[in-house]
Scaffold this motif. Structure first.
Motif, PDB file in Angstrom:
ATOM      1  N   GLY A  68      30.630  -0.420  35.527  1.00 10.11           N
ATOM      2  CA  GLY A  68      30.890  -0.996  34.217  1.00 10.11           C
ATOM      3  C   GLY A  68      29.750  -0.795  33.231  1.00 10.11           C
ATOM      4  N   THR A  69      29.757  -1.618  32.210  1.00 10.72           N
ATOM      5  CA  THR A  69      28.762  -1.505  31.137  1.00 10.72           C
ATOM      6  C   THR A  69      27.894  -2.754  31.029  1.00 10.72           C
ATOM      7  OG1 THR A  69      30.361  -2.333  29.542  1.00 10.72           O
ATOM      8  CG2 THR A  69      30.210   0.052  29.787  1.00 10.72           C
ATOM      9  N   TRP A  70      27.998  -3.638  31.969  1.00  8.19           N
ATOM     10  CA  TRP A  70      27.293  -4.918  31.896  1.00  8.19           C
ATOM     11  C   TRP A  70      25.867  -4.861  32.425  1.00  8.19           C
ATOM     12  CZ3 TRP A  70      25.727  -6.908  36.562  1.00  8.19           C
ATOM     13  CH2 TRP A  70      26.313  -6.330  37.693  1.00  8.19           C
ATOM     14  N   LEU A  71      25.443  -3.763  33.051  1.00 10.30           N
ATOM     15  CA  LEU A  71      24.098  -3.677  33.612  1.00 10.30           C
ATOM     16  C   LEU A  71      23.043  -3.643  32.513  1.00 10.30           C
ATOM     17  CD1 LEU A  71      24.655  -0.985  36.386  1.00 10.30           C
ATOM     18  CD2 LEU A  71      24.396  -3.437  36.720  1.00 10.30           C
ATOM     19  N   THR A  72      21.956  -4.337  32.735  1.00  8.84           N
ATOM     20  CA  THR A  72      20.848  -4.303  31.784  1.00  8.84           C
ATOM     21  C   THR A  72      20.095  -2.980  31.926  1.00  8.84           C
ATOM     22  OG1 THR A  72      19.275  -5.267  33.336  1.00  8.84           O
ATOM     23  CG2 THR A  72      20.560  -6.813  31.970  1.00  8.84           C
ATOM     24  N   THR A  73      19.310  -2.654  30.933  1.00 11.04           N
ATOM     25  CA  THR A  73      18.492  -1.449  30.991  1.00 11.04           C
ATOM     26  C   THR A  73      17.558  -1.505  32.194  1.00 11.04           C
ATOM     27  OG1 THR A  73      18.596  -1.232  28.597  1.00 11.04           O
ATOM     28  CG2 THR A  73      16.840  -0.027  29.710  1.00 11.04           C
ATOM     29  N   SER A  87      31.253   7.466  32.214  1.00 14.28           N
ATOM     30  CA  SER A  87      31.676   6.261  32.914  1.00 14.28           C
ATOM     31  C   SER A  87      33.124   6.373  33.385  1.00 14.28           C
ATOM     32  CB  SER A  87      31.556   5.063  31.972  1.00 14.28           C
ATOM     33  OG  SER A  87      32.515   5.201  30.925  1.00 14.28           O
ATOM     34  N   LEU A  88      33.594   5.328  34.037  1.00 21.32           N
ATOM     35  CA  LEU A  88      34.997   5.271  34.456  1.00 21.32           C
ATOM     36  C   LEU A  88      35.926   5.436  33.261  1.00 21.32           C
ATOM     37  CD1 LEU A  88      37.420   4.661  36.287  1.00 21.32           C
ATOM     38  CD2 LEU A  88      36.905   2.226  35.995  1.00 21.32           C
ATOM     39  N   VAL A  89      35.618   4.751  32.165  1.00 21.78           N
ATOM     40  CA  VAL A  89      36.476   4.843  30.976  1.00 21.78           C
ATOM     41  C   VAL A  89      36.520   6.281  30.458  1.00 21.78           C
ATOM     42  CG1 VAL A  89      36.781   4.071  28.592  1.00 21.78           C
ATOM     43  CG2 VAL A  89      36.201   2.418  30.376  1.00 21.78           C
ATOM     44  N   ASN A  90      35.364   6.966  30.463  1.00 16.04           N
ATOM     45  CA  ASN A  90      35.348   8.388  30.068  1.00 16.04           C
ATOM     46  C   ASN A  90      36.224   9.217  31.005  1.00 16.04           C
ATOM     47  OD1 ASN A  90      31.951   7.767  29.534  1.00 16.04           O
ATOM     48  ND2 ASN A  90      33.378   8.162  27.862  1.00 16.04           N
ATOM     49  N   GLY A  91      36.126   8.937  32.301  1.00 15.60           N
ATOM     50  CA  GLY A  91      36.927   9.660  33.289  1.00 15.60           C
ATOM     51  C   GLY A  91      38.417   9.423  33.102  1.00 15.60           C
ATOM     52  N   ARG A  93      39.894   8.681  30.290  1.00 16.56           N
ATOM     53  CA  ARG A  93      40.298   9.402  29.075  1.00 16.56           C
ATOM     54  C   ARG A  93      40.427  10.903  29.327  1.00 16.56           C
ATOM     55  NH1 ARG A  93      36.677   5.541  25.551  1.00 16.56           N
ATOM     56  NH2 ARG A  93      38.263   3.993  25.037  1.00 16.56           N
ATOM     57  N   ARG A  94      39.516  11.461  30.156  1.00 19.88           N
ATOM     58  CA  ARG A  94      39.625  12.893  30.494  1.00 19.88           C
ATOM     59  C   ARG A  94      40.954  13.191  31.198  1.00 19.88           C
ATOM     60  NH1 ARG A  94      34.365  12.381  31.868  1.00 19.88           N
ATOM     61  NH2 ARG A  94      34.808  12.206  34.088  1.00 19.88           N
ATOM     62  N   LEU A  95      41.473  12.188  31.901  1.00 25.93           N
ATOM     63  CA  LEU A  95      42.734  12.353  32.618  1.00 25.93           C
ATOM     64  C   LEU A  95      43.935  11.889  31.798  1.00 25.93           C
ATOM     65  CD1 LEU A  95      41.476  11.218  36.124  1.00 25.93           C
ATOM     66  CD2 LEU A  95      42.005  13.553  35.393  1.00 25.93           C
ATOM     67  N   GLY A  96      43.687  11.578  30.518  1.00 27.58           N
ATOM     68  CA  GLY A  96      44.778  11.218  29.613  1.00 27.58           C
ATOM     69  C   GLY A  96      45.229   9.772  29.707  1.00 27.58           C
ATOM     70  N   VAL A  97      44.348   8.872  30.190  1.00 27.52           N
ATOM     71  CA  VAL A  97      44.699   7.457  30.339  1.00 27.52           C
ATOM     72  C   VAL A  97      43.718   6.611  29.539  1.00 27.52           C
ATOM     73  CG1 VAL A  97      44.925   5.553  31.981  1.00 27.52           C
ATOM     74  CG2 VAL A  97      45.627   7.855  32.659  1.00 27.52           C
ATOM     75  N   SER A  98      44.237   5.712  28.726  1.00 30.32           N
ATOM     76  CA  SER A  98      43.362   4.759  28.040  1.00 30.32           C
ATOM     77  C   SER A  98      43.327   3.481  28.871  1.00 30.32           C
ATOM     78  CB  SER A  98      43.872   4.463  26.633  1.00 30.32           C
ATOM     79  OG  SER A  98      45.049   3.691  26.697  1.00 30.32           O
ATOM     80  N   PRO A  99      42.251   2.699  28.782  1.00 30.82           N
ATOM     81  CA  PRO A  99      42.174   1.449  29.556  1.00 30.82           C
ATOM     82  C   PRO A  99      43.364   0.522  29.322  1.00 30.82           C
ATOM     83  CG  PRO A  99      40.038   1.958  28.630  1.00 30.82           C
ATOM     84  CD  PRO A  99      41.004   2.943  28.034  1.00 30.82           C
ATOM     85  N   PRO A 116      34.694  -8.371  40.409  1.00 27.17           N
ATOM     86  CA  PRO A 116      36.135  -8.552  40.584  1.00 27.17           C
ATOM     87  C   PRO A 116      36.909  -8.901  39.318  1.00 27.17           C
ATOM     88  CG  PRO A 116      34.979  -9.516  42.420  1.00 27.17           C
ATOM     89  CD  PRO A 116      33.924  -9.106  41.394  1.00 27.17           C
ATOM     90  N   LEU A 117      36.270  -9.547  38.354  1.00 23.38           N
ATOM     91  CA  LEU A 117      36.988  -9.912  37.139  1.00 23.38           C
ATOM     92  C   LEU A 117      36.567  -9.084  35.938  1.00 23.38           C
ATOM     93  CD1 LEU A 117      36.938 -13.783  37.581  1.00 23.38           C
ATOM     94  CD2 LEU A 117      38.757 -12.172  38.176  1.00 23.38           C
ATOM     95  N   ARG A 118      35.752  -8.060  36.170  1.00 25.68           N
ATOM     96  CA  ARG A 118      35.243  -7.249  35.065  1.00 25.68           C
ATOM     97  C   ARG A 118      36.376  -6.403  34.455  1.00 25.68           C
ATOM     98  NH1 ARG A 118      31.276  -4.590  37.492  1.00 25.68           N
ATOM     99  NH2 ARG A 118      32.559  -2.809  37.900  1.00 25.68           N
ATOM    100  N   PRO A 119      36.560  -6.466  33.151  1.00 31.11           N
ATOM    101  CA  PRO A 119      37.608  -5.660  32.525  1.00 31.11           C
ATOM    102  C   PRO A 119      37.190  -4.188  32.377  1.00 31.11           C
ATOM    103  CG  PRO A 119      36.399  -6.855  30.858  1.00 31.11           C
ATOM    104  CD  PRO A 119      35.838  -7.283  32.215  1.00 31.11           C
ATOM    105  N   LEU A 120      38.172  -3.349  32.143  1.00 27.99           N
ATOM    106  CA  LEU A 120      37.906  -1.948  31.831  1.00 27.99           C
ATOM    107  C   LEU A 120      37.582  -1.863  30.361  1.00 27.99           C
ATOM    108  CD1 LEU A 120      40.883  -0.210  33.646  1.00 27.99           C
ATOM    109  CD2 LEU A 120      38.510  -0.284  34.379  1.00 27.99           C
ATOM    110  N   ARG A 121      36.371  -1.445  30.041  1.00 29.05           N
ATOM    111  CA  ARG A 121      35.985  -1.299  28.642  1.00 29.05           C
ATOM    112  C   ARG A 121      34.807  -0.342  28.555  1.00 29.05           C
ATOM    113  NH1 ARG A 121      31.537  -4.948  27.601  1.00 29.05           N
ATOM    114  NH2 ARG A 121      31.316  -6.361  29.338  1.00 29.05           N
TER     115      ARG A 121
END
Length: 122
Positions: A68-73, A87-91, A93-99, A116-121
């Motif tokens: 995900g995107t929640w990790l700190t620097t 990221s997963l979201v980029n992957g 989109r490359r496969l033609g799927v939006s979150p 477990p409750l982290r959304p796709l974003r």
């Protein structure tokens, strides 16, 4: 892509992090695991975080949501996280799927945080 009947699956790499081999192999003696994996000077080895996209009929399912995107620097630096393929979201989109098109998300337990409750974003 792997197809089983009408079910299509695709692997998406959400990134590569360096993991301590003690956490990966636990009490397994080095003489056994070192035949298959090599630790670096910090006793770490690269671990890919793979997610699975499943298309089953009209349903789109994602198994594992990666880091995900929640990790700190600071945490990204600690993990030595790299995302050469994005990221997963980029992957997705490359496969033609939006979150927003994902019908079901299945997560396994994670040791890196509250995934477990982290959304796709982004």
């Amino acid at each position: 892509m792997i197809c089983i009947g009408e079910i299509e699956t695709e692997m998406i790499n959400d990134g590569r992090a360096q993991s301590d081999v003690g956490g990966v192999f636990g009490l397994v003696p080095r003489v056994l695991w070192s035949q298959f994996a090599q630790a670096d000077e910090q006793n770490c080895m690269p671990m890919d975080h793979r997610c699975l996209l499943v298309r089953a009929g009209r349903k789109i399912i994602v198994v594992e949501t990666g880091l995900g995107t929640w990790l700190t620097t600071k945490r990204i630096d600690q993990l030595r996280l790299t995302r050469p393929q994005g990221s997963l979201v980029n992957g997705l989109r490359r496969l033609g799927v939006s979150p927003e098109e994902v019908d079901l998300v299945v997560n396994n337990a994670s040791t890196l945080g509250p995934t477990p409750l982290r959304p796709l974003r982004d």
